[in-house]
Structure formats: C-alpha cells, structure tokens
Write a protein that holds these residues in place. Structure first.
Motif, PDB file in Angstrom:
ATOM      1  N   ALA A 319       1.032  -1.227  -0.013  1.00  0.00           N
ATOM      2  CA  ALA A 319      -0.147  -0.712  -0.107  1.00  0.00           C
ATOM      3  C   ALA A 319       1.041   0.877  -0.161  1.00  0.00           C
ATOM      4  N   ILE A 320       1.638   1.568   0.640  1.00  0.00           N
ATOM      5  CA  ILE A 320       2.746   2.801   0.838  1.00  0.00           C
ATOM      6  C   ILE A 320       2.992   2.706  -0.306  1.00  0.00           C
ATOM      7  N   PRO A 321       4.216   2.300  -0.878  1.00  0.00           N
ATOM      8  CA  PRO A 321       4.571   2.868  -2.182  1.00  0.00           C
ATOM      9  C   PRO A 321       3.935   2.661  -3.249  1.00  0.00           C
ATOM     10  N   VAL A 322       2.708   1.836  -3.227  1.00  0.00           N
ATOM     11  CA  VAL A 322       1.304   2.280  -4.489  1.00  0.00           C
ATOM     12  C   VAL A 322       1.322   3.365  -4.447  1.00  0.00           C
ATOM     13  N   ILE A 323       0.513   4.066  -3.142  1.00  0.00           N
ATOM     14  CA  ILE A 323      -0.377   5.567  -3.030  1.00  0.00           C
ATOM     15  C   ILE A 323       0.685   6.415  -2.923  1.00  0.00           C
ATOM     16  N   LEU A 324       2.291   6.404  -2.392  1.00  0.00           N
ATOM     17  CA  LEU A 324       2.910   6.954  -2.624  1.00  0.00           C
ATOM     18  C   LEU A 324       3.585   7.884  -4.631  1.00  0.00           C
ATOM     19  N   ALA A 325       3.518   6.594  -4.816  1.00  0.00           N
ATOM     20  CA  ALA A 325       4.398   6.812  -6.065  1.00  0.00           C
ATOM     21  C   ALA A 325       2.837   7.661  -7.024  1.00  0.00           C
ATOM     22  N   GLY A 326       1.226   7.591  -6.575  1.00  0.00           N
ATOM     23  CA  GLY A 326       0.023   7.621  -6.771  1.00  0.00           C
ATOM     24  C   GLY A 326       0.358   9.131  -7.041  1.00  0.00           C
ATOM     25  N   ALA A 327       0.320   9.442  -5.496  1.00  0.00           N
ATOM     26  CA  ALA A 327      -0.147  10.563  -4.742  1.00  0.00           C
ATOM     27  C   ALA A 327       0.582  11.202  -5.456  1.00  0.00           C
ATOM     28  N   LEU A 328       2.384  11.146  -6.263  1.00  0.00           N
ATOM     29  CA  LEU A 328       3.217  12.145  -6.585  1.00  0.00           C
ATOM     30  C   LEU A 328       2.502  12.533  -7.144  1.00  0.00           C
ATOM     31  N   TRP A 329       2.196  11.188  -8.789  1.00  0.00           N
ATOM     32  CA  TRP A 329       2.310  11.465 -10.303  1.00  0.00           C
ATOM     33  C   TRP A 329       0.961  12.680 -10.242  1.00  0.00           C
ATOM     34  N   PHE A 330      -0.072  11.884  -9.290  1.00  0.00           N
ATOM     35  CA  PHE A 330      -1.133  13.253  -8.927  1.00  0.00           C
ATOM     36  C   PHE A 330      -1.403  15.236  -9.114  1.00  0.00           C
ATOM     37  N   GLU A 331      -0.140  14.809  -7.921  1.00  0.00           N
ATOM     38  CA  GLU A 331       0.215  15.931  -7.437  1.00  0.00           C
ATOM     39  C   GLU A 331       0.979  17.035  -9.180  1.00  0.00           C
ATOM     40  N   VAL A 332       1.521  16.206  -9.486  1.00  0.00           N
ATOM     41  CA  VAL A 332       2.199  15.969 -10.685  1.00  0.00           C
ATOM     42  C   VAL A 332       1.536  17.154 -11.961  1.00  0.00           C
ATOM     43  N   ALA A 333       0.667  15.851 -12.508  1.00  0.00           N
ATOM     44  CA  ALA A 333      -0.784  15.915 -13.246  1.00  0.00           C
ATOM     45  C   ALA A 333      -1.656  17.244 -12.528  1.00  0.00           C
ATOM     46  N   LEU A 334      -1.759  17.798 -11.491  1.00  0.00           N
ATOM     47  CA  LEU A 334      -2.594  18.687 -10.879  1.00  0.00           C
ATOM     48  C   LEU A 334      -1.980  19.785 -11.736  1.00  0.00           C
ATOM     49  N   ARG A 335      -0.557  20.005 -11.379  1.00  0.00           N
ATOM     50  CA  ARG A 335       0.128  21.370 -11.571  1.00  0.00           C
ATOM     51  C   ARG A 335      -0.287  22.068 -13.252  1.00  0.00           C
TER      52      ARG A 335
END
Lengths: 335, 230
Positions: A319-335
């Motif tokens: 859970a931790i690596p998958v969520i962390l990777a997804g959260a960072l991707w989401f952060e970049v995608a929304l910029r």
C-alpha cells in the motif's frame, strides 16, 4: 470429606469472583468522580471519539455481517463454484466492480470479503473486493465530490481517488492473495458451516440469523478495541506534530497517511477532513483518502481477527509505495 | 441454561436499547453527524430483531454452549462504550481538542478556497474562507461592518492578537471523530472569558491584516447548545 471441602472452596472462590465483578464498576465510578477524570478534557475527547466511532461503525459491521450472511445462506454454492472457475484475471476486475455496487465503508467490507474467500472465490479477488469497496463505492465517491467541489477540484479528486483505489486494490489483491484461502484466513470455530447449519438451525432464516449474529459479535469486539486505540491517539497526539511536513510532497504524503491511520475515519466522511488540510499538497490529501480506508487502527484489529498476521505486513509493503507513487503522480498531473 | 446464548441476548438487546436511547434523548447529535444518523436507526432495528431471534432460540433451548473466559471478556468489550458514557456523561470537544486538532498551519492558496454558495448563511467556515480570499468575501458580501451573530466556545490560540479571544465551533460530517475546528477571533473591549465558556457574540466583521475579526457589540454567556456542532 475432601469432596465437601473442595465444594466449599469452589463456592468461596465463586462468591469472591462475583463480589469483585460486582464491586469493580462501582470502584471505578467512584475513582473517576473523586479524581475528577470526567472533567479532564483529554478524557472527554477520548469518551466522545471512542463512543462516536463505535456507534457509527458498529452498524456498518452489522451491515457487512448482514450481507455476509445473505451470501452464506441464500446464494447457492454452485454460484461460487462457477466464479471460482473463472480466470483470476477476470475475477479481479469483477471483484473491484463489485466494490462499486456494495455501498458500505471498510468495516462492512471485511466480513463480506472473508465470506467470499471462504466460499471459494479466489483470495486475490476477495482482497481486491475488500480494498476497492470502501474507496470505490458511489457514496464515498459522492462525498469526495461534494467536499472537493467546493474547491473546484471535485472531478479531479473523484477520478484520482477512484483510479488510485482501483490500482491499489488490483495490485494488492494480485500480490497478496496468492497463498490460497487456508494461508490467508484465520480459522474460526464457525468455519465448518454445514455442521453449523445442521446443529443449530432448522430453517434458512435461523441459519441466516445465526451467521449474522456470529459475524457481528466476532468482528464487533475487534472494532471496539481499534476504536479505543484511535480515540486514545486523537485525545493525546496533537496534529501540529505534522505541521512541518507540509512543505515536501513525499513527507506530506507519508505524514497524512499516518494521520489517516491514527484518525480511523469512516471513508464516507474522510474527504471532509482531508479538504481541511489546506496547507498540504493536493497529492498528499489523495494519499490520506486512499490509505485511510485500507489501513487504520480499527482495521488493524478487524484484519487481525479475519486474516493471518502476515497479511498485514504484506498490505503495508504494497500500500505505501503504490499510494505514494500515485499521490506524487497526481500532484504533478494537477500542476 | 445456555449461558452463551443468554449473554449474547443481553449484548444485542443492550445495544439496541442504547441506539434507541441515543435517538430519543437527542444525545445522538453529540456523537453522530446528520448525514449518518440513519445508521443508528438501522442499528436499533436490526439489533432489536437479532435480540428477538436470539431470545427465541434461547427459549427453544438451542444447543447448549458454556461461556468461556475469553468469550466473557469479548462480550464485556461491547459494554465499554456504555460504561464510558456512564462514567463521563455528555462529553464534549473543548479548547484542548481544538488545539490538538489544529495542524498549526494557517493560510492557503486562493484556489483552495471553496466556491461560495450565494445566499448561504455566514458562519465560522465562511468567515475563515473570506479571510483567505477576497473573491470569496466579495461573493458573499462580506466587507468591513458586515453584521453577524455567532455561537461557540471560547479558546485562546497561541499567537492570537492581544486583548482578543477566539470563538470556536467544531464541524462534523459522519461522527465526532472527524470533527474539524473553525475559529473566529473576537475583539471584545469589555472582558475576557474562560476557555470553553459558551457564548453568543453579535457584532460586525473588521478586516485587520487580511483576517476578518469579529468586533463584539453584544456578548451573552449561554449553556452549551443541544447540538454543539455546525
């Protein structure tokens, strides 16, 4: 003579046990009043949060037990046999889609997942359902939309939560559910369901009630333990401890995952809390929203009651690596 | 007698009665948010029915099972929330909880401020967002001199302006566990108040350094309202 003495001794022990049992609550009550514990703000916060979590989540455990009993008693075994014969690659997305159709939060999905696996569904599919259901159901996505629409980010957050939740459910199900039902499920006394039915119940209704009550009382006690731990943390740990984490996306995501674990919120309400973490990056708020329904204090105990211990470690590792990777991707995608 | 079945009956019946009591006494407002009140009704009904089924099986003398020690402890755990309410009746989230639930961070980008709903009442959250976004304040007509009446409890956050206190109220969604504190700084020339005193303050909003403060004109000490949340 010796038998008579033993009887007197047993009666004495029983009397003392009853006296202690009867007097203990009165003693606790008196001590609480004498030392003014009831006026202490931390004690008040604990009492309020503990009772609130239990009163709100216990009916969801009941709802889950209700659905699990329906599956056990009213869905014929041949249906599960047919599902079990399907390729896993087909079972996993079907299980995730099933999560969308089962609108309860995490406390309800655990007993249902257990029953599905015990009835023969592939463990990967059962786990996928369990993880997807509290994230990927219409009520949770609807409340996420309401909370974030006020910020103008309703659609983005709903898609982000549903997408990352789905990916996590599929990956975790695929990676963890390979051990088979016996390697995954903790044995319970009522696992021999056919014997259970035959011995206690003469009709389907009675069998249904019996399974409902068994599951509710079994899972409920673990929920109460988890709620006590979550309330203790809420009463004692200040959230300002994580204030300094807001500046880094990675640390902020890990910090908000920790907050989600400690808070043990219902997935139907957590978006309203996440939206209040305004200084934290939006990706870390997504991490909070996906991690909380998968791992928190109350789930820790529910999982412990349902699955063998190694599931928990495996779930954390995935859970931790998958969520962390997804959260960072989401952060970049929304910029 | 089947002690296991009897103990289970007691637990199910007590929880059903507890849920009914929460609803009838109005105490449900203290623990559960308006959106999820239905779960208490659901719990009361289904657990009541389960208790009836359990009572029927007890009367029929269904397979006797003795109560083990671990089972006694497990069933006793179900009594814990009720015991806590007996020990600490009418618990509340006060100034200390508001302080604990604050991340200690202030300020947000304007894009994070909600889109205002025209005609909505101006309360704690609206004043907070108006402080963070002039567009939001303009949309709701919040300017210097805007008159409001707020009910909340007194807190004294660290770093608050001298001679002021904060009026705070928690907002809940599902239950008290997800409560979020909202505070408005009150400038009252008359006197300060003790933490956790419940007040109704009416006056006008004044923007000082980007933050809307409530310039108090009338302060009334009140009892804690039945619904302590917004």
């Amino acid at each position: 003579m010796a038998a008579a003495e033993a009887l007197v001794l047993r009666r004495g022990i029983r009397l003392r046990t009853w006296a202690v049992t009867g007097l203990s609550p009165a003693l606790v009550f008196a001590l609480v009043r004498i030392f003014g514990v009831d006026d202490n703000q931390s004690a008040q916060t604990f009492a309020l949060v503990f009772t609130a979590i239990v009163a709100e989540a216990l009916p969801f455990v009941l709802l889950g037990a209700f659905a699990a009993a329906l599956l056990e008693v009213y869905v014929p075994d041949r249906v599960f046999d047919r599902i079990a014969r399907l390729p896993v690659a087909l079972q996993l997305p079907a299980a995730a889609a099933g999560g969308f159709a089962f609108p309860v939060c995490e406390c309800g999905s655990v007993p249902v997942a257990r029953r599905l696996i015990a009835k023969g569904m592939h463990p990967s599919a059962g786990l996928t359902f369990m993880i997807a259901s509290p994230i990927f159901n219409p009520i949770v996505l609807g409340s996420t939309w309401v909370a974030y629409n006020a910020r103008g980010l309703g659609l983005e957050m709903v898609l982000g939560r549903a997408g990352l939740g789905l990916v996590l459910a599929l990956v975790a199900g695929w990676a963890i559910g390979t051990e088979g039902a016996h390697g995954l499920l903790r044995p319970r006394s009522d696992d021999c369901d056919h014997d259970h039915d035959a011995s206690c119940c003469s009709s389907k209704q009675e069998s249904f009630s019996s399974h409902l009550i068994d599951d509710f009382l079994y899972m409920g006690k673990f929920l109460i333990l988890g709620a006590a731990l979550a309330a203790t943390m809420q009463a004692l740990v200040p959230q300002s401890l994580i204030g300094g984490a807001a500046s880094s996306a990675v640390i902020a995501s890990l910090a908000l995952m920790a907050v989600a674990f400690i808070s043990s919120l219902c997935s139907e309400a957590d978006a309203f809390v996440a939206v209040s973490f305004t200084p934290f990056p939006i990706g870390s708020q997504l991490a909070f929203l996906v991690f909380g329904p998968v791992l928190d204090f109350k789930l820790l105990f529910l999982y412990g009651a349902t699955f063998k211990r190694r599931l928990l470690g495996s779930l954390v590792m995935v859970a931790i690596p998958v969520i962390l990777a997804g959260a960072l991707w989401f952060e970049v995608a929304l910029r | 007698m089947n002690r296991m079945a009897f103990a289970r009956l007691v637990v199910l019946a007590l929880w059903s009665v507890f849920f009914v009591w929460l609803l009838v006494s109005g105490e449900v407002y203290r623990y559960i948010g308006p959106r999820t009140r239905w779960v208490v009704v659901f719990g009361a009904v289904v657990l009541g029915l389960a208790a009836i089924v359990q009572a029927r099986s007890l009367r029929r003398g269904a397979s006797a099972t003795q109560l083990s020690k671990s089972e006694v402890v497990a069933l006793a755990a179900f009594m814990a929330p009720m015991a806590v309410i007996v020990l600490i009746p009418r618990p509340g989230l006060g100034s200390e909880a508001a302080s604990r639930k604050s991340t200690g961070l202030v300020g947000a980008a304007s894009s994070f401020v909600p889109v205002p709903e025209r005609g909505s009442d101006v309360s704690f959250p609206e004043i907070k967002y108006a402080s963070e976004s002039s567009e939001y304040a303009y949309a709701l007509g919040i300017t210097d001199g805007f008159e409001v009446e707020l009910t909340g409890f007194v807190t004294h956050p660290d770093g608050g302006p001298e001679g002021t206190f904060a009026l705070t109220r928690f907002a809940t969604f599902c239950c008290a566990a997800d409560a979020v504190p909202y505070s408005v700084t009150v400038d009252s020339e008359e006197e300060d108040y003790l933490d956790d005193s419940w007040l109704t303050v009416s006056g006008s909003l004044v923007n000082e350094g980007g933050e809307y403060l409530l310039q108090a004109e009338r302060v009334t000490e009140i009892e804690e309202p039945d619904n302590p949340y917004i």
